[in-house]
Structure formats: C-alpha cells, structure tokens
Design an enzyme around this catalytic site. Structure first.
Site, mmCIF file in Angstrom:
data_model
loop_
_atom_site.group_PDB
_atom_site.id
_atom_site.type_symbol
_atom_site.label_atom_id
_atom_site.label_comp_id
_atom_site.label_asym_id
_atom_site.label_seq_id
_atom_site.Cartn_x
_atom_site.Cartn_y
_atom_site.Cartn_z
ATOM 1 C CB ALA A 52 -35.360 46.796 69.226
ATOM 2 C CG HIS B 183 -35.710 41.407 74.003
ATOM 3 N ND1 HIS B 183 -35.328 41.317 75.325
ATOM 4 C CD2 HIS B 183 -36.702 42.345 73.977
ATOM 5 C CE1 HIS B 183 -36.055 42.160 76.046
ATOM 6 N NE2 HIS B 183 -36.893 42.799 75.253
ATOM 7 C CD GLU B 184 -37.428 44.306 70.964
ATOM 8 O OE1 GLU B 184 -38.601 44.362 71.374
ATOM 9 O OE2 GLU B 184 -36.457 44.729 71.638
ATOM 10 C CG HIS C 206 -41.404 41.873 73.867
ATOM 11 N ND1 HIS C 206 -41.712 41.684 75.190
ATOM 12 C CD2 HIS C 206 -40.299 42.652 73.845
ATOM 13 C CE1 HIS C 206 -40.808 42.332 75.936
ATOM 14 N NE2 HIS C 206 -39.941 42.916 75.144
HETATM 15 N N1 BES Z 1 -40.054 47.148 75.017
HETATM 16 C C1 BES Z 1 -38.689 47.485 74.890
HETATM 17 C C2 BES Z 1 -38.445 48.845 74.309
HETATM 18 C C3 BES Z 1 -38.625 49.983 75.261
HETATM 19 C C4 BES Z 1 -37.670 50.240 76.216
HETATM 20 C C5 BES Z 1 -39.730 50.806 75.188
HETATM 21 C C6 BES Z 1 -37.847 51.295 77.082
HETATM 22 C C7 BES Z 1 -39.897 51.846 76.053
HETATM 23 C C8 BES Z 1 -38.959 52.107 77.013
HETATM 24 C C9 BES Z 1 -37.959 46.475 74.012
HETATM 25 O O1 BES Z 1 -38.549 45.226 73.938
HETATM 26 C C10 BES Z 1 -36.619 46.250 74.623
HETATM 27 O O2 BES Z 1 -36.561 45.721 75.689
HETATM 28 N N2 BES Z 1 -35.554 46.685 73.967
HETATM 29 C C11 BES Z 1 -34.225 46.587 74.497
HETATM 30 C C12 BES Z 1 -33.402 45.588 73.757
HETATM 31 C C13 BES Z 1 -33.377 44.258 74.406
HETATM 32 C C14 BES Z 1 -32.546 43.269 73.618
HETATM 33 C C15 BES Z 1 -32.888 44.269 75.814
HETATM 34 C C16 BES Z 1 -33.592 47.939 74.405
HETATM 35 O O3 BES Z 1 -34.230 48.829 73.880
HETATM 36 O O4 BES Z 1 -32.481 48.106 74.873
HETATM 37 ZN ZN ZN Z 2 -38.301 44.103 75.632
#
Ligand code: BES
Ligand code: ZN
Length: 882
Positions: free
Chosen positions: A277, A312-313, A316
């Site tokens: 996400a 989580h999102e 942010h």
């Molecule tokens: N900011 C990230 C998404 C992201 C990940 C963008 C890698 C660019 C590169 C987002 O907030 C995130 O951490 N998503 C996780 C889910 C979370 C519950 C650990 C993911 O994508 O797995």
């Molecule tokens: Zn994140």
C-alpha cells in the site's frame, strides 16, 4: 566550453542544488488510456534564493520539448533557456539560461509527454476487467523517487510545496487526486477536473487515479469523508477497511493531538500494485489483498492484514505526510513509526487479537536481518536514487519499530506520547531528521535519549547479552550478535530489564559498558537456597532489541518456568527465539534447542505456536542437509509437539471462536501437512475435493485452505498432475485476489522438480500479474530449491527486465538463493551475480549469499552435535509430550 562544464557540475550529485526552491506546482495532466500515453504541463512557482543561471530539477522517462520551457518573473517577460538537457543517468533536467535569474519568486513552465508504463511506478497503467472486457486504468506510485517519471519536479522529500492539480479524463471515468474536486467542466466525452490546492507536501506523496470504480463511504466524528474505492460490483468488500479507517483517524487525532489535515480521505484498491500500500496524502492506494475483505472467502489472517495495513498508511498521514523525513537516510522515521503506531491502533480496535504479543514476531524478522554482517544501520547513507528502494527493508520497518518500542518502554507510555505530540506539532508541514525527534523526546523526558538511541540507529547490528551467575554476583556482558557465530565489535547502551521469580520483582537499568557485575541480593539469595523453581528472565516482555544467552543453570530454570507456565507469552517467545538464533549461530546445540521446544508441550498461545512452526521448518530443512538419517525422528517429534493443539482446534471453526484460534488452526494444519503427517494430509485432500465440487462447502473455510492446497500439491508428481490442474482451475475461477494469492503460494510446494518447474513457469505466464509472481516463490520447498535456482539463472534476463526496476526483484533473489546451505553453492551464486549485480540488488545479493554460508556453518555444527541422535530418538519416542 565553459558553459558545458558548468552543466557537468550537476552530474553525479546525490542531491539537487538548493539555489531555487519550488513553492507551488500548477500541474495539468491528460492521458490516453488506450494508447497508454500522457501529456501535461507544470507551472512551478520557484523562489530563486541564490545567484544562478541554472535551474536543476528531476525528470526521467519524459520527453520535454525545448520550446515548451520558459521562466517568467513578475514584471518581466518570459525568458527561454538556451539549453535544456535531460541527464538520463542522474534523472535530472538542467535548464541553462543566458542571464542570471532574478532573485525572488518566478514561474517555471514545462510541457512534457510520457508513456503510461507497466512497471508499477511513476504514472502507470493497471489492467482490470469490466463486462468481460480488459481495460486500463491510470495510477501513480511516486515513492521513493518516481514523481519525476510523471512530471518534472524537485523530487526530494525536503522540497515541500503546494500542488494544484487539473486532470482531463474521459467523462465516464472516476478521477481522484489528493484533494477534493473544486471544479468540474464537462465537454462531451471528456471532462476537466480541477482539484483544490493541497497544503504543502513532498512530491512523493502526490497521487492520481483514473478508472472505473464503485465506492463505500462514511464520515469521521469531525465530518471528514472517507471512501473506499474498488472494482465495480465489489464495494461491499471495502466495508471492513472503511470502518477501520474511520476509527483509526479518530484515534490518531487523539494520540498525536493534531487532527487529520485534509478535507477527505480516499482509499483505492489497485489491481496491479508493487508494494502492499502507499500512503499518498489523502489518496491512499492499496493492493486488493491489503484493502478488500470478503466475509465468506477471506481468512482471519487476511482481515488482520487489512486492518494493520490501513492503520499503517493512516499513521503516515501524520508521520511522513505532515512531518516528513528530511532525506531518505531517515526513512525509518516514516516506516518504523508507521509500523509501530499501526500496532497501537490495531490493539485499540481489536484487543482480542493481542497484536502486541504478535509484534515480537515482527521484531524477530528485524533481528534476523540485522544479524548479518551485510546489514546496514537504521540511518543509512543514500547517494543515488537507485539505492533507496532497497532500504524499504526489515531494518527500516521492523528494527525501526522495535527500537521505538524499546524507547517507549524505557521512557514510559505517557511521556512518550506527550513528546511525540509536541514533535508532530513542532515539525508540522516541515521536515525532520532523526536527531530532531531525539531532541524533543529528550526535552520531554529529561533522559539522555540522543546518546542512548544513537547507539541503535547509527551502527548496524545489536548485542547478545551473556548472563551468568558467579560467586554470588550476576554478570552481564554484551557482544555484537552475528548469525555467522563470530563476534562483531559493536557496543550499545542497552536498556536492560529483568524479572526474577515472578513479574512482581523487576529491575531496569542501562548497560553502558561492555560488561557489568550486579549485586541483586534478593536474587542471589534465592539462587543460594538452591530453589530450582526460581528463575530469572531478562528483556521482560521482549521490549528490547537484543538477545540473551543464559548460563546453563539459568537456562535450565527458564525451561522449568516455561513448563510451569510462569512466563508471559512474549517472554516464552523470547526464550525460544533467542535459543533458536543462538543455535543457528552455532552457539548452542540443536539438541538443546529441541529439548527446549519439548518444554512447550502445553503451549496454547498463537504467537508462540506460530514461532514453533517457523522454527520447525528451518530445523527440518537444515537437518535434511546435515543429518538425513535423523530426519524422520525429528519430524515425528515436531508432529507430536503440534498435534495436541491441532486436535484441540479441529478442522471446523467453532461457534464464536476467537480470531487467533482461526489463524492458528490454518498454520497448524499446514505445518502438519508439511511435516508429512499422513492423517492430516488425507483429510486435507478429502476436503479439497469436496470444495472442488462445491465452492460453498462448509468443509473448507478460508482459514484452512492453504493446508489443503499444500496437501494436494504433495499428491502431485510428474505422472499425476491432476491435483495441480485442479488448483489452477480454482485459481482461474476465483476473482478474489486473496484466494489467488493462497493458491500461488502453494503451487511450487511439490517435491517433484518437474512440477515445481511447471509452477515457476506459470508464475511468468500472462495468467499471473507481475505483482503476484513473488507470492509463488514463497512456496518453494527444499526439494524445489535446485530447480528454482536453475530456473532463476535461465530466466534472469526476463526477470530482471520485468521486475528489475523496482524492489520486487530482491524477493526473487532472496527467496531462491537463501535456502541453500553449502559453501560451494555460495561461491557458485556469487559467481553468477558478479556480472549481474546492480545498485538496486547488490545488498540483497550479498545478504543472501551470507545466509547460505551461515546455513553451511550450521549444517557442520549439527553434524558435530554428538548427543543429537540420542536426544532425537528419545523425543521421537515420547508418545505424547505430556
Ligand atoms: N510507504 C510504503 C510503500 C512503499 C514501499 C513505497 C516501498 C515505496 C517502496 C507504505 O507505507 C508501506 O510501508 N507499505 C507496506 C505495508 C505496511 C503495512 C508494512 C507494504 O507495502 O508492504
Ligand atoms: Zn509505510
């Protein structure tokens, strides 16, 4: 020549020059979804703060027409650059003007064109089906550094500006951006949507989604409209996430003492999505599996995943969007915090899930990665955009979240929350570095936070604390823990906690030196009385990011405490996982690990049993290499260990049973199948065929499907592929991503190499979305590792072309390479990658090879464990471990 040279000065620089600062973007985009192209203009209000003839910003994969670029300062006419150079390798656009630009604000206009790519980054296309027809939607994914692939911009987190976005789209489609629409103009088949201007934000948080969607909607107590958008006809699957989002926004408003800062929040399920996400300000995008929940077809684990990802999102939106890291070196401030806060929210919304107990499992993933010599510090130097992707790893997320939990537990929850709220207030609409957070926490607590935390964020690794009782004193000594078994030379300020005899007797202090002797008279007296039931547990509740190695006597007493059920689940987990890690690092024998596992015969807790299962897989895979003659007995022991809980839970959900029992049932049955337990395999297969006849059968609820699928794959071989074909049928017929994922994750789990190869090739076929192929790699068993490695080598060019521009490629490398366990293999792998490494995978390649070498050492150490045979026999012969 002199002028040319001055363009050179901007090349190979890690950061953009700061002589002009963007303040406001007026961005217009229009896209052709069938031709997969887009075009746009950006008018950027820039503040020229230094004497310059240049403007340097980011752009990549765009064509910029020379004539479309001009700069205009108030009161003068437009000036055009004499040179417009797109430097491909640095992803920068350099504009050279003949005269010095006037100080103060002016407007830079650039026209550009690009392609809606299929790489799930920048401005890309995702494919969905509507009324049996395939259609494209257009989606953005800009983090970490891909806004520059959609429009020329100052694409670094510290260049915050406001964004006023206008989109021209087909009238029949939904178009979303960070802010609500302020104005809509319909013109036959096209409409122009103007969105309100955003508050100041970083470019990586800008987002646009254009496609066909349904939605569900609700409001927070402050009247903020929250919507979940998904494929037409699926909107009821968005209700769970919607409810979580509304409650979470209210919760964070209280926790951070600052309200959500935008007028609306949209969350959208995107069919092709690289990460899980993305927290775009006001327009959060998700994989379908991380947002949609189907009451009948989704499993309890799917539900938890949705809740945690949403939490989580949304975290942010404060931590990351409102207050943003100054540079990617501080990425962990975003990801570590969002991870930690998401547990806080999930715990408050679903206390029965006991997510803080589950958190220790999360921490363990960080501990494993950080025990490699090729790990990196939480605060890591970033010198090129291509290096950023790889640090979205367990160090930033899991270690990051763990050191925050450690600090919170040291400072106390209230003080911590108060200080966080002041941090958010102080750095709102601005950027912060790690040390800014420490300063606020130091101020709020009066504790030496900076000194304490620098030791955890500026150096890689973590300590193992040796605990010995000697001559009436408790001796503690720290050394850097490495899974290779050698000792690194790191040293930490370790917040030590211990409890002895009961949770009522606790002590806390900072271990600052390499070693320390402690007088704890109550404790030593109890030892002197030789009271065998007296125990000491360090790292109470596993809030610290370190491991503990107990001396022989202390370890024996902890085994007793576990058997007598005197330790909390997190502490039981800690004793077990430390022992496992020490065993893999050859600091403890496998026999002692197995004996410890036997003391968990009465275990009922989800998180602990789940870890016993994880350990079991690793143990049998390694034992298969080290001592194949003992494998059957080891499996028998593990089957007996897990059977009691499996029998307690049975196959069918009980009325009103808990979430954790539902998750545990699936994991236990899958483990029994993997361990080759015949009765379980037969029943799992029987239930699968009932399901194949009737997808609504009660016999195969979503929580246990994976167990059945793995069992089916165990019946498959090259001459009888019926089970595999049946699984593919279910895959093709379902329209739920979570179901597709469940199947993909088991297809490669056959022990017949030709079937594994079929499954791996299927992952590359057009029937599997690129985002999903990695799921299939998780299913590869030890029996499939050779064929998987050959397959990776043979398809490397294609794989690298298809997944190489994002972080998904690292999963191909780590999941296929890491299971090996010999030095020869390590060298072969090293050889293969010598000519194929790129900055975006180099760290992963090194880490994976290091894992192989560590596995090899462990195999050797198991072979030299002389008491292993006897102990395994004895454990296997216990009919029950009662
Ligand atoms: N900011 C990230 C998404 C992201 C990940 C963008 C890698 C660019 C590169 C987002 O907030 C995130 O951490 N998503 C996780 C889910 C979370 C519950 C650990 C993911 O994508 O797995
Ligand atoms: Zn994140």
């Amino acid at each position: 020549m002199a002028e040319k040279q001055s363009i050179e000065q901007f090349k190979s620089q890690p950061r953009l020059p700061k002589f002009a600062i963007p303040r406001r973007y007026d961005l217009f985009l229009k896209s052709d979804l069938s031709a997969c192209t887009f075009a746009g203009t950006t008018q950027i209000t820039v503040d020229v703060v230094d004497k310059t003839k240049f403007l340097v910003l980011n752009a990549a994969d765009l064509s910029v027409q020379n004539g479309s670029v001009w700069f205009k300062s108030p009161g003068s006419s437009e000036i055009c650059p004499s040179e417009v150079v797109l430097v491909e390798e640095d992803e920068i656009l350099v504009l050279r003007f003949d005269e010095f630009l006037p100080h103060g604000e002016g407007v830079l206009r650039i026209g550009f064109q690009g392609t809606l790519n299929d790489k799930m980054k920048g401005f890309y296309r995702s494919v969905y089906e509507h009324n049996g027809e395939k259609k494209n939607m257009a989606v953005t994914q800009f983090e970490p550094a891909d806004a520059r692939r959609c429009f020329p911009c100052w694409d670094e987190p510290a260049f915050k500006a406001t964004f006023k976005i206008t989109l021209e789209v087909p009238s029949s489609l939904v178009a979303l951006s960070n802010m609500p629409v302020s104005h809509e103009k319909l013109d036959g088949p096209v409409k122009t949507l103007s969105f309100q201007e955003s508050p100041i934000m970083s470019s990586y948080l800008v987002a646009v989604v254009i496609g066909l969607f349904d939605y569900v909607e609700a409001s927070t107590s402050d009247g903020i409209k929250v919507r979940v958008y998904c494929q037409v006809g699926k909107s009821s699957q968005g209700k769970f996430a919607l409810d979580v989002a509304v409650k979470t926004l209210d919760l964070y408003k209280k926790y951070f003492a600052v309200p959500y800062s935008l007028p609306k929040l949209d969350m959208v399920a995107i069919p092709d999505f690289a990460a899980g996400a993305m927290e775009n300000y006001g327009l959060v995008t998700y994989r379908e599996t991380a947002l949609l929940f189907d009451d009948r077809q989704s499993a309890a684990s799917n539900k938890q995943r949705v809740a945690v990802v949403v939490a989580h999102e949304l975290a942010h939106q404060w931590f990351g969007n409102l207050v943003t890291m100054e540079w990617w070196t501080h990425l962990w401030l975003n990801e570590g915090f969002a991870t930690w806060v998401s547990y806080l929210a999930a715990d408050s919304l679903f206390p029965e899930w006991k997510v803080w107990t589950q958190f220790v499992d999360e921490a363990t993933i960080g501990l494993r990665l950080d025990a490699l010599a090729e790990s990196h510090p939480i605060e890591v130097d970033i010198n090129h955009a291509s290096e950023i992707d790889e640090i979205f790893d367990a160090i930033s997320y899991k270690k990051g979240a763990s050191v925050i939990r450690m600090l919170q537990s040291y400072l106390g929850a209230e003080c911590f929350q108060r200080s966080l709220a002041s941090y958010i207030k102080r750095f709102s609409c601005s950027n912060a570095k790690t040390e800014d957070l420490w300063a606020v926490l130091e101020e709020g607590s009066g504790e030496p936070v900076k000194m304490l935390m620098n030791s955890w964020t500026k150096q890689k690794g973590y300590p193992v604390v040796y605990a010995n009782v000697n001559d009436g004193k408790l001796e503690l000594e720290q050394a850097q823990f490495l899974s290779s078994g050698s000792e690194g030379n790191g040293q930490w300020i370790v917040p030590i906690s211990l409890c002895y005899g009961s949770y009522a007797s606790q002590k806390k202090f900072l271990l600052k030196a390499k070693s320390e002797k402690l007088d704890v008279p109550e404790l030593i007296n109890s030892f002197d009385s030789n009271n065998k039931s007296f125990w000491v547990k360090f790292n109470v509740d596993q809030t610290g990011f370190y491991r503990v190695k107990y001396d022989h006597n202390l370890a024996a007493r902890l085994r007793y405490a576990i058997e007598a059920n005197q330790l909390s689940p997190t502490d039981r987990f800690g004793v077990l996982d430390d022992s496992f890690a020490l065993c893999m690092a050859c600091k403890q024998t496998l026999s002692s690990l197995l004996s410890l596992m036997a003391s968990f015969s009465q275990e009922n807790e989800y998180t602990v049993l789940s870890q016993i299962i994880t350990i079991s897989y690793k143990v049998i895979n390694t034992a298969a290499d080290a001592t194949p003659q003992l494998l059957a007995d080891i499996k028998q022991f593990l089957i007996t260990l897990l059977s009691r809980s499996a029998e307690r839970l049975g196959w069918d959900p009980k009325n009103n049973e808990g979430h954790l029992d539902a998750m545990l049932r699936g994991e236990l049955l899958t483990a029994l199948v993997q361990l080759g337990h015949d009765v379980t395999i037969k029943e799992a297969v029987r239930r699968f065929y009932a399901f194949l006849d009737d997808r609504n059968t009660e016999l195969l609820c979503p929580d246990i499907r994976k167990a059945s699928y793995v069992a089916v794959m165990k019946t498959v071989n090259s001459s009888n592929k019926q089970g595999y074909e049946s699984l593919l049928r279910v895959y093709r017929e379902t329209d739920l991503s979570q179901e597709k994922g469940r199947i993909l994750s088991t297809l490669a789990s056959s022990s017949d190499p030709t079937v594994v190869l079929d499954a791996l090739n299927f992952l590359l076929s057009s029937e599997v979305r690129n985002q999903d192929a990695i799921q299939g790699l998780g299913g590869i068993n030890r029996e499939g590792r050779d064929v998987a490695w050959t397959w990776l080598k043979e398809n490397w060019e294609y794989i690298s072309k298809t997944w190489g521009s994002g972080f998904l490629i690292t999963i191909f490398v780590s999941s296929i390479v890491s299971p090996f366990s010999s030095d020869e293999k390590a060298s072969e792998i090293e050889q293969f990658f010598v000519t194929r490494t790129k900055p975006s995978i180099s760290r992963t390649v090194k880490q994976s090879i290091e894992r192989v070498r560590n596995n090899a050492k462990w195999v050797e150490s198991i072979r030299s464990d002389e008491s292993l045979g006897d102990i395994v026999k004895e454990l296997a012969n216990r009919k029950s471990l009662l």
